[in-house]
Each structure stands twice: as C-alpha cells, then as structure tokens.
Design a protein around this motif. Sequence first.
Motif, short mmCIF file in Angstrom:
data_model
loop_
_atom_site.label_atom_id
_atom_site.label_comp_id
_atom_site.label_asym_id
_atom_site.label_seq_id
_atom_site.Cartn_x
_atom_site.Cartn_y
_atom_site.Cartn_z
N ASN A 191 0.87 -1.29 0.04
CA ASN A 191 -0.08 -0.03 -0.13
C ASN A 191 0.84 1.32 0.14
N VAL A 192 2.05 1.24 0.80
CA VAL A 192 3.08 2.44 0.63
C VAL A 192 3.34 2.47 -0.60
N TYR A 193 3.61 1.62 -1.49
CA TYR A 193 4.33 1.83 -2.68
C TYR A 193 3.17 2.34 -3.67
N LYS A 194 1.89 1.75 -3.56
CA LYS A 194 0.76 2.17 -4.20
C LYS A 194 0.41 3.70 -4.19
N MET A 195 0.72 4.51 -2.95
CA MET A 195 0.58 5.61 -2.73
C MET A 195 1.63 6.60 -3.14
#
Length: 132
Positions: free
Chosen positions: A82-86
């Motif tokens: 999720n961090v990479y997606k944001m």
Amino acid sequence: MEIPPKSPDGSERSPQSKELMTSNTASTLCISSRSESVWTSSSRSKWEIYHKPVIVVSVGAAIFLFGVVITSLSCIEIKNKNVYKMCGPALLSLGLMLLVCGLVWIPIIRKKQKQRQKSQFLQSLKSFFFNR
C-alpha cells in the motif's frame, strides 16, 4: 477646520513628508529592481544561461524514474504494497511536473535572449544615427 488624517502608527505627517517618502521609496525600488546583467554587455556562457532549467529537468527526470521504480514495486508481492501504491504515483506526477516545467522554461529563455539581442542591436543603431 479640517483635521489631517493620522497614519496607522498614530504619528502625524505633513503632505510634504508623505510626498518625499513616496518618491524616495519609488526610486529605491527602481534602483534595486534593475539587475546588473541587463545593463552590462558581457556575454554569458550557455551554462550560465541554461543551468537552472537543466537542473530542474534533471531533477524531474530522476524523480520520475524513481516513481516508475516505486510504482513497479507495487506490482510485486511485497510486505508494504500500500505504501508503494501511494508513493509511486505521487513521485511520478511530481517528477513529470518538474520535467515539463524545465522543458517549457528553455524556449522561454531562448525567446528572451533573442529579444535582448534585438534590443541591443536597435540601441546601437539608434546611438549610431542620433550621435552624428
């Protein structure tokens, strides 16, 4: 009888002092707003002219590529997906914005350089004909 208006700080000033203060401020602003490069005729190197947009373009490209890497990491099964997606799309957009701003800045500088050369040429022609 007319009462002269008071200034915001409470002190009273005569119309002459207001006039002097305004003209002094205006002349100071005029002097400080002139850049030396406009009034000097020394030629500058290409790096001195284009170094800011080149730096902006290179930083934008680096951030954009870093955003591509981070976004591609979100496709792989990783713990913090999720961090990479944001962060990935945010870095992509920031890098693209800097890249485009730098690329647009270069033609603007070229146009200003041509106008400055034209202006200097016309000034030299004017001085040549009117000084005779």
